[in-house]
Write a protein that holds these residues in place. Sequence first.
Motif, PDB file in Angstrom:
ATOM      1  N   MET A  43      46.228  23.035  44.741  1.00  0.00           N
ATOM      2  CA  MET A  43      46.836  24.203  44.099  1.00  0.00           C
ATOM      3  C   MET A  43      45.772  25.030  43.377  1.00  0.00           C
ATOM      4  N   ILE A  44      44.812  24.335  42.815  1.00  0.00           N
ATOM      5  CA  ILE A  44      43.741  25.012  42.075  1.00  0.00           C
ATOM      6  C   ILE A  44      42.561  25.327  42.989  1.00  0.00           C
ATOM      7  N   ALA A  45      42.174  24.355  43.817  1.00  0.00           N
ATOM      8  CA  ALA A  45      40.971  24.517  44.641  1.00  0.00           C
ATOM      9  C   ALA A  45      41.097  25.655  45.644  1.00  0.00           C
ATOM     10  N   ALA A  46      42.299  25.927  46.124  1.00  0.00           N
ATOM     11  CA  ALA A  46      42.476  26.974  47.136  1.00  0.00           C
ATOM     12  C   ALA A  46      42.093  28.352  46.614  1.00  0.00           C
ATOM     13  N   PHE A  47      42.162  28.539  45.286  1.00  0.00           N
ATOM     14  CA  PHE A  47      41.853  29.848  44.716  1.00  0.00           C
ATOM     15  C   PHE A  47      40.381  30.040  44.361  1.00  0.00           C
ATOM     16  N   LEU A  48      39.618  28.954  44.314  1.00  0.00           N
ATOM     17  CA  LEU A  48      38.260  29.068  43.795  1.00  0.00           C
ATOM     18  C   LEU A  48      37.357  30.036  44.567  1.00  0.00           C
ATOM     19  N   PRO A  49      37.285  29.967  45.926  1.00  0.00           N
ATOM     20  CA  PRO A  49      36.387  30.909  46.617  1.00  0.00           C
ATOM     21  C   PRO A  49      36.739  32.369  46.347  1.00  0.00           C
ATOM     22  N   MET A  50      38.035  32.704  46.420  1.00  0.00           N
ATOM     23  CA  MET A  50      38.447  34.076  46.172  1.00  0.00           C
ATOM     24  C   MET A  50      38.160  34.473  44.725  1.00  0.00           C
ATOM     25  N   TYR A  51      38.421  33.570  43.797  1.00  0.00           N
ATOM     26  CA  TYR A  51      38.232  33.880  42.388  1.00  0.00           C
ATOM     27  C   TYR A  51      36.754  34.085  42.050  1.00  0.00           C
ATOM     28  N   VAL A  52      35.898  33.209  42.601  1.00  0.00           N
ATOM     29  CA  VAL A  52      34.471  33.297  42.285  1.00  0.00           C
ATOM     30  C   VAL A  52      33.840  34.544  42.908  1.00  0.00           C
ATOM     31  N   LEU A  53      34.121  34.790  44.204  1.00  0.00           N
ATOM     32  CA  LEU A  53      33.475  35.903  44.899  1.00  0.00           C
ATOM     33  C   LEU A  53      34.079  37.251  44.557  1.00  0.00           C
ATOM     34  N   ALA A 177      54.618  33.725  43.322  1.00  0.00           N
ATOM     35  CA  ALA A 177      55.623  34.694  43.762  1.00  0.00           C
ATOM     36  C   ALA A 177      56.805  34.745  42.806  1.00  0.00           C
ATOM     37  N   VAL A 178      57.107  33.601  42.188  1.00  0.00           N
ATOM     38  CA  VAL A 178      58.261  33.530  41.291  1.00  0.00           C
ATOM     39  C   VAL A 178      57.896  33.950  39.871  1.00  0.00           C
ATOM     40  N   ILE A 179      56.729  33.502  39.383  1.00  0.00           N
ATOM     41  CA  ILE A 179      56.397  33.701  37.968  1.00  0.00           C
ATOM     42  C   ILE A 179      55.337  34.771  37.744  1.00  0.00           C
ATOM     43  N   GLY A 180      54.804  35.360  38.810  1.00  0.00           N
ATOM     44  CA  GLY A 180      53.787  36.397  38.636  1.00  0.00           C
ATOM     45  C   GLY A 180      52.464  35.808  38.203  1.00  0.00           C
ATOM     46  N   ASP A 181      51.860  36.385  37.159  1.00  0.00           N
ATOM     47  CA  ASP A 181      50.530  35.953  36.739  1.00  0.00           C
ATOM     48  C   ASP A 181      50.558  34.958  35.578  1.00  0.00           C
ATOM     49  N   ALA A 182      51.639  34.207  35.422  1.00  0.00           N
ATOM     50  CA  ALA A 182      51.717  33.176  34.382  1.00  0.00           C
ATOM     51  C   ALA A 182      51.015  31.919  34.886  1.00  0.00           C
ATOM     52  N   TYR A 183      49.692  31.982  34.911  1.00  0.00           N
ATOM     53  CA  TYR A 183      48.920  30.926  35.559  1.00  0.00           C
ATOM     54  C   TYR A 183      48.985  29.594  34.823  1.00  0.00           C
ATOM     55  N   ASP A 184      49.294  29.617  33.536  1.00  0.00           N
ATOM     56  CA  ASP A 184      49.409  28.348  32.815  1.00  0.00           C
ATOM     57  C   ASP A 184      50.491  27.459  33.426  1.00  0.00           C
ATOM     58  N   THR A 185      51.535  28.094  33.962  1.00  0.00           N
ATOM     59  CA  THR A 185      52.592  27.327  34.617  1.00  0.00           C
ATOM     60  C   THR A 185      52.065  26.606  35.847  1.00  0.00           C
ATOM     61  N   VAL A 186      51.139  27.248  36.576  1.00  0.00           N
ATOM     62  CA  VAL A 186      50.528  26.617  37.745  1.00  0.00           C
ATOM     63  C   VAL A 186      49.762  25.372  37.325  1.00  0.00           C
ATOM     64  N   PHE A 187      48.998  25.474  36.249  1.00  0.00           N
ATOM     65  CA  PHE A 187      48.193  24.338  35.802  1.00  0.00           C
ATOM     66  C   PHE A 187      49.075  23.183  35.313  1.00  0.00           C
ATOM     67  N   VAL A 188      50.150  23.507  34.586  1.00  0.00           N
ATOM     68  CA  VAL A 188      51.045  22.455  34.100  1.00  0.00           C
ATOM     69  C   VAL A 188      51.774  21.788  35.266  1.00  0.00           C
ATOM     70  N   THR A 189      52.198  22.581  36.239  1.00  0.00           N
ATOM     71  CA  THR A 189      52.841  22.010  37.431  1.00  0.00           C
ATOM     72  C   THR A 189      51.884  21.098  38.172  1.00  0.00           C
ATOM     73  N   SER A 190      50.636  21.538  38.283  1.00  0.00           N
ATOM     74  CA  SER A 190      49.613  20.721  38.933  1.00  0.00           C
ATOM     75  C   SER A 190      49.461  19.382  38.210  1.00  0.00           C
ATOM     76  N   PHE A 191      49.450  19.406  36.901  1.00  0.00           N
ATOM     77  CA  PHE A 191      49.339  18.182  36.105  1.00  0.00           C
ATOM     78  C   PHE A 191      50.525  17.257  36.350  1.00  0.00           C
ATOM     79  N   CYS A 192      51.736  17.815  36.391  1.00  0.00           N
ATOM     80  CA  CYS A 192      52.938  16.995  36.581  1.00  0.00           C
ATOM     81  C   CYS A 192      52.937  16.308  37.948  1.00  0.00           C
ATOM     82  N   LEU A 193      52.488  17.017  38.984  1.00  0.00           N
ATOM     83  CA  LEU A 193      52.414  16.418  40.318  1.00  0.00           C
ATOM     84  C   LEU A 193      51.408  15.262  40.347  1.00  0.00           C
TER      85      LEU A 193
END
Length: 403
Positions: A43-53, A177-193
């Motif tokens: 969930m996190i790693a997929a964004f790294l190349p786009m985010y860095v470049l 798509a559901v929460i927009g740019d509330a990225y903290d929710t992505v990180f918390v979901t990642s932790f729960c999984l």
Amino acid sequence: MYLSSTRAAAPAPAGGRPRSFRVPATVMALGLVSFFTDVSSEMIAAFLPMYVLYGLGAGYLQLGLLDGLHTGASALLRLAGGHLADRLARPKAVAMAGYGLSALSKLLFPVAGGAVAGISAAITVDRAGKGLRTAPRDALITAATPPPLLGTAFGVHRALDTAGALLGPVAVFALVAVIGDAYDTVFVTSFCLALIGLVILACFVRERRTEPGTRPKVVLKDGLRLVSDPALRRVTLYAGLFGLVTAGDAFVFVAVQRQAGLPVGTLPLLPLATSLVFLLAAVPLGRLADRMGGWRVFLIGHALLASSYVLLALPATALLALPLLGLFYAATDGVLMALLAHRLPGHLRASGLALTQTAQAVARAGGAVGFGVLATGLGLGWSFTAAGLALAVILLTAWRSPS
């Protein structure tokens, strides 16, 4: 010598083929642990190349450094994880510590913000957890599986692991798509999984326990002494050589996106094609390794990788590199561990696996950084051509070497 003296302990059934493809429950449980952990990580790693470049505006060198860190930060702790698992005779406990560390790292990403140093620290903690758990986990798979089914068992585990990697990017896109740019929710979901995976490990994975005094005492020099075995040394040497000329996956995905003229927003989705092929091919190639030998399948995998690099040099064929990369992982990831696992003495199995894993991880980390330097000077096309030629040269030598 260690490897040669233990081959007789793993007899095959008549005809040299496994009688059943049934995989032990422990392997399935470990596969589910890896499934949830990989959904979390990808969930996190997929964004790294786009985010860095494209987000931070960094270059190939910075991407190579982060990709090398992602690959190599686990290296030294692989040795520690393998040694602790053997010394304590508690591979499950050591694996739990590693999975727990990776789970906690997910909460560091929102703290890091947009700082490259903070992102690097979060990646380091995550990869340290991976390093600690990998050899003990593979030792648990080996202890639970009959030798003739080992390639199949590792294939099933890697298939479940890859299913998680496949769903990770999908999950994060659905959340965004559901929460927009509330990225903290992505990180918390990642932790729960990741936490779900840890619970499965604690409750459903069993390990074979030995009575005190029945198992040889293990000290660090015993594991390091395995290096003196020519068979282990040869396999580890070639795994390291291949790693040195392997480009980081992030560069493959960036090259495909640019060569094929795809929108920047599709970059995080490109790993899905590779993961899907890995998922579908892991078990068949594991069975093939059980039948024809892991060494040949391992080398065939690197031939596929070299072919993918050649395809990346041309816009018309760049997309074909994605399924070839998936086949490469299916033919090498679990196959390498299956090749070594039952040839190692039981009380040093995790240490022996960790030695090869560490050499491969360090080499791939160096390869990712080196490729970043090369791409900065030559561009992606010429750099992949050079890497493909280097792989071909090593393959020619390795094919003549006995497994």
